[in-house]
Design a protein around this motif. Structure first.
Motif, PDB file in Angstrom:
ATOM      1  N   SER A   4       5.322  11.641   3.185  1.00 38.56           N
ATOM      2  CA  SER A   4       4.481  10.763   3.594  1.00 38.56           C
ATOM      3  C   SER A   4       4.160  10.023   2.231  1.00 38.56           C
ATOM      4  O   SER A   4       4.058  10.697   0.985  1.00 38.56           O
ATOM      5  N   PRO A   5       3.683   8.666   2.045  1.00 44.73           N
ATOM      6  CA  PRO A   5       3.171   8.336   0.804  1.00 44.73           C
ATOM      7  C   PRO A   5       1.944   8.955   0.223  1.00 44.73           C
ATOM      8  O   PRO A   5       1.832   8.920  -1.028  1.00 44.73           O
ATOM      9  N   HIS A   6       0.946   9.122   0.887  1.00 42.58           N
ATOM     10  CA  HIS A   6      -0.275   9.487   0.617  1.00 42.58           C
ATOM     11  C   HIS A   6      -0.866  11.014   0.717  1.00 42.58           C
ATOM     12  O   HIS A   6      -2.137  11.038   0.373  1.00 42.58           O
ATOM     13  N   ILE A   7      -0.064  11.801   1.520  1.00 44.99           N
ATOM     14  CA  ILE A   7      -0.523  12.929   1.717  1.00 44.99           C
ATOM     15  C   ILE A   7       0.266  14.147   0.980  1.00 44.99           C
ATOM     16  O   ILE A   7       1.502  14.242   0.848  1.00 44.99           O
ATOM     17  N   TYR A   8      -0.417  14.818  -0.016  1.00 48.32           N
ATOM     18  CA  TYR A   8       0.224  15.887  -0.589  1.00 48.32           C
ATOM     19  C   TYR A   8      -0.660  17.308  -0.824  1.00 48.32           C
ATOM     20  O   TYR A   8      -1.935  17.042  -0.714  1.00 48.32           O
ATOM     21  N   VAL A   9      -0.092  18.227  -0.526  1.00 51.92           N
ATOM     22  CA  VAL A   9      -1.072  19.604  -0.602  1.00 51.92           C
ATOM     23  C   VAL A   9      -0.288  20.414  -1.656  1.00 51.92           C
ATOM     24  O   VAL A   9       0.782  20.645  -1.872  1.00 51.92           O
ATOM     25  N   VAL A  22      -4.642  16.490  -1.128  1.00 46.62           N
ATOM     26  CA  VAL A  22      -4.887  15.317  -1.764  1.00 46.62           C
ATOM     27  C   VAL A  22      -4.247  14.193  -1.063  1.00 46.62           C
ATOM     28  O   VAL A  22      -3.065  14.051  -0.580  1.00 46.62           O
ATOM     29  N   SER A  23      -5.426  13.350  -0.684  1.00 45.72           N
ATOM     30  CA  SER A  23      -4.651  12.241   0.206  1.00 45.72           C
ATOM     31  C   SER A  23      -5.268  10.835  -0.383  1.00 45.72           C
ATOM     32  O   SER A  23      -6.323  10.663  -0.665  1.00 45.72           O
ATOM     33  N   PHE A  24      -4.167   9.962  -0.676  1.00 43.83           N
ATOM     34  CA  PHE A  24      -4.588   8.587  -1.310  1.00 43.83           C
ATOM     35  C   PHE A  24      -5.008   7.557  -0.415  1.00 43.83           C
ATOM     36  O   PHE A  24      -4.525   7.543   0.667  1.00 43.83           O
ATOM     37  N   GLY A  25      -5.735   6.651  -1.177  1.00 44.95           N
ATOM     38  CA  GLY A  25      -6.317   5.486  -0.199  1.00 44.95           C
ATOM     39  C   GLY A  25      -5.478   4.307  -1.091  1.00 44.95           C
ATOM     40  O   GLY A  25      -5.185   4.577  -2.335  1.00 44.95           O
ATOM     41  N   MET A  26      -5.845   2.669  -0.611  1.00 48.33           N
ATOM     42  CA  MET A  26      -5.241   1.828  -1.167  1.00 48.33           C
ATOM     43  C   MET A  26      -5.901   1.607  -2.568  1.00 48.33           C
ATOM     44  O   MET A  26      -5.544   0.884  -3.372  1.00 48.33           O
ATOM     45  N   ILE A  80       0.918  -1.318   0.242  1.00 48.43           N
ATOM     46  CA  ILE A  80      -0.005  -0.083  -0.051  1.00 48.43           C
ATOM     47  C   ILE A  80       0.924   1.210  -0.104  1.00 48.43           C
ATOM     48  O   ILE A  80       0.603   2.331  -0.619  1.00 48.43           O
ATOM     49  N   GLN A  81       1.851   1.237   0.814  1.00 51.94           N
ATOM     50  CA  GLN A  81       2.815   2.189   0.707  1.00 51.94           C
ATOM     51  C   GLN A  81       3.410   2.757  -0.516  1.00 51.94           C
ATOM     52  O   GLN A  81       3.397   3.759  -0.929  1.00 51.94           O
ATOM     53  N   ASN A  82       4.165   1.532  -1.144  1.00 47.74           N
ATOM     54  CA  ASN A  82       4.547   1.802  -2.277  1.00 47.74           C
ATOM     55  C   ASN A  82       3.862   2.239  -3.523  1.00 47.74           C
ATOM     56  O   ASN A  82       4.206   3.041  -4.285  1.00 47.74           O
ATOM     57  N   HIS A  83       2.496   1.626  -3.404  1.00 49.22           N
ATOM     58  CA  HIS A  83       1.273   2.207  -4.470  1.00 49.22           C
ATOM     59  C   HIS A  83       1.079   3.774  -4.386  1.00 49.22           C
ATOM     60  O   HIS A  83       1.196   4.412  -5.205  1.00 49.22           O
ATOM     61  N   CYS A  84       0.897   3.943  -3.130  1.00 45.65           N
ATOM     62  CA  CYS A  84       0.598   5.353  -2.564  1.00 45.65           C
ATOM     63  C   CYS A  84       1.923   6.316  -3.135  1.00 45.65           C
ATOM     64  O   CYS A  84       1.718   7.421  -3.738  1.00 45.65           O
ATOM     65  N   PHE A  85       3.136   6.152  -2.888  1.00 47.00           N
ATOM     66  CA  PHE A  85       4.343   6.662  -3.273  1.00 47.00           C
ATOM     67  C   PHE A  85       4.332   6.773  -5.067  1.00 47.00           C
ATOM     68  O   PHE A  85       4.602   7.766  -5.348  1.00 47.00           O
ATOM     69  N   ASP A  86       3.945   5.695  -5.710  1.00 50.88           N
ATOM     70  CA  ASP A  86       3.815   5.933  -7.132  1.00 50.88           C
ATOM     71  C   ASP A  86       2.869   6.968  -7.452  1.00 50.88           C
ATOM     72  O   ASP A  86       3.147   7.625  -8.438  1.00 50.88           O
ATOM     73  N   LEU A  87       1.706   7.116  -6.717  1.00 50.89           N
ATOM     74  CA  LEU A  87       0.913   7.758  -7.241  1.00 50.89           C
ATOM     75  C   LEU A  87       1.179   9.218  -6.824  1.00 50.89           C
ATOM     76  O   LEU A  87       1.090  10.337  -7.677  1.00 50.89           O
ATOM     77  N   GLY A  88       1.782   9.392  -5.758  1.00 51.51           N
ATOM     78  CA  GLY A  88       2.482  10.719  -5.452  1.00 51.51           C
ATOM     79  C   GLY A  88       3.622  11.146  -6.258  1.00 51.51           C
ATOM     80  O   GLY A  88       3.622  12.316  -6.638  1.00 51.51           O
TER      81      GLY A  88
END
Length: 386
Positions: free
Chosen positions: A323-328, A356-360, A291-299
């Protein structure tokens, strides 16, 4: 398609993904079907039998064991609370702090972490705030430690810009200096792997309605059971070492439980604990690192798109510190939030822009939809200006 797991299969478990582009899991995670099913099981049992309480309490302990495995600790070091704020208050009041002692915190970190310790000022405890920087680690903290410092408390991941602090190096520093270490993992848990023993924390607190996919109203608290001096500031039958069978209070038997149950008050949020058991099964099946790596890729994809648009990112850019999933995104929320909502994209306003905050369950297509909306509106602005 994710490189790390079958994201389309996961996405089908989240009906919200069919209704909108949901980029707001840092505020509240949407319900997944397995989590909803666990809640429905609890409600059906309550409806049909008024509650098989012994079965429900057995499930509480099963979920406690799952939480413990998830954090790399033993089950007797896990307590259930109401939310992160309650966990932080329990921790702050359990530390043996006296007038003149000092606690180090980060300026601009979550307010409810700060308030738990600021409330101790009435006892003469001082709170010193370190500046918020993109990098916070042992080297940045060390110059602020003096003879009065007794504890450090901070978030693992910040809610407002996705800073990811180096809590392992800070935990090692606390161990070296014999300081208590309290960590709020609310914005990390379920997305970032957490080993509570590796970070040498005295307490780790969290809620469960973000990365853990559970509705609001359930918190978690890890307590390092070697720190026997850390006791709750309150007492209830449920928190005693010996719960009287006749439920008659005895002034000579007030020893707290040797387990983290010492911090519980009884009467658990049972539907939420049922939900948590199901969500942990789901997360462990996918794998937190995945999940972490997927969110990093999205980031990474989001950052590249923002660079093309010459739009700023608030907070750190490097994977090591973000963070992998939180971007402002550096867009004024007052001008942009309603525009995204009108176009079926859910995000949050934050101090310096749009969070913008990603989920799995999120995909590159979700990011592209967000960027497409930004491009379209910016193009229209440019056209009108010309």
């Amino acid at each position: 398609m994710s490189r790390h797991y079958d994201v389309e299969a996961v996405r089908r478990e989240f009906p919200v993904a069919e209704r909108m582009v949901y980029l707001d899991s840092g505020f509240q995670a949407p319900l997944a079907r397995p989590v909803m099913a666990a809640i429905e099981t609890f409600l059906r049992e309550g409806l049909e039998t008024a509650g098989p309480k012994s079965v429900w309490l057995d499930r509480v302990e099963q979920t406690r064991a799952k939480v413990a495995r998830f954090l790399g600790v033993s089950a007797d070091e896990i307590a259930f609370t109401k939310n992160t704020s309650e966990s932080m208050n329990i921790a702050a009041n359990a530390l043996p702090l006296r007038a003149g002692d000092s606690v180090l915190m980060i300026h601009g970190d979550h307010p409810n972490n700060a308030y738990a310790f600021l409330n101790l000022k009435k006892k003469g405890v001082e709170v010193d705030f370190l500046p918020m920087t993109d990098v916070v680690n042992a080297d940045t903290v060390l110059p602020h430690i003096d003879e009065k410092t007794r504890a450090i408390s901070l978030s693992h991941v910040t809610f407002h810009a996705g800073h990811r602090f180096d809590i392992e190096s800070i935990g090692a520093l606390c161990a070296e200096k014999k300081l208590y270490f309290v960590v709020d993992v609310m914005q990390a848990i379920g997305v970032v792997p957490i080993d509570a023993k590796a970070i040498r924390a005295s307490f780790v607190g969290s809620g469960s309605h973000k990365g853990l996919l559970v509705p609001q109203g359930l918190g978690l608290l890890y307590w390092d059971k070697t720190l026997k001096e850390l006791e709750p500031a309150y007492l209830a039958a449920a928190s005693l070492a010996e719960i009287p069978h006749d439920l008659v209070a005895r002034p000579d038997r007030l020893t707290p439980s040797p387990s983290a149950r010492r911090f519980e008050l009884g009467n658990f949020n049972l539907p939420a604990i049922h939900a948590l058991g199901a969500s942990l099964d789901m997360i462990e099946q996918i794998g937190v690192k995945n999940i972490q790596n997927h969110c990093f890729d999205l980031g990474d994809h989001l950052i590249a798109q923002l660079d093309e648009l010459d739009l700023g990112l608030v907070g750190p850019r490097q994977r090591q510190h973000r963070s992998p999933h939180i971007y402002v995104v550096g867009l004024p929320a007052t001008e942009w939030l309603s525009y995204f909502e009108e176009n079926g994209v859910r995000v949050s306003p934050e101090r310096d822009g749009i969070r913008v905050s990603f989920g799995m369950f999120n995909t590159v297509a979700d990011v592209d939809r967000l960027v497409h909306l930004i491009r379209g509106r910016e193009s229209n602005k440019s056209f009108r200006a010309a």
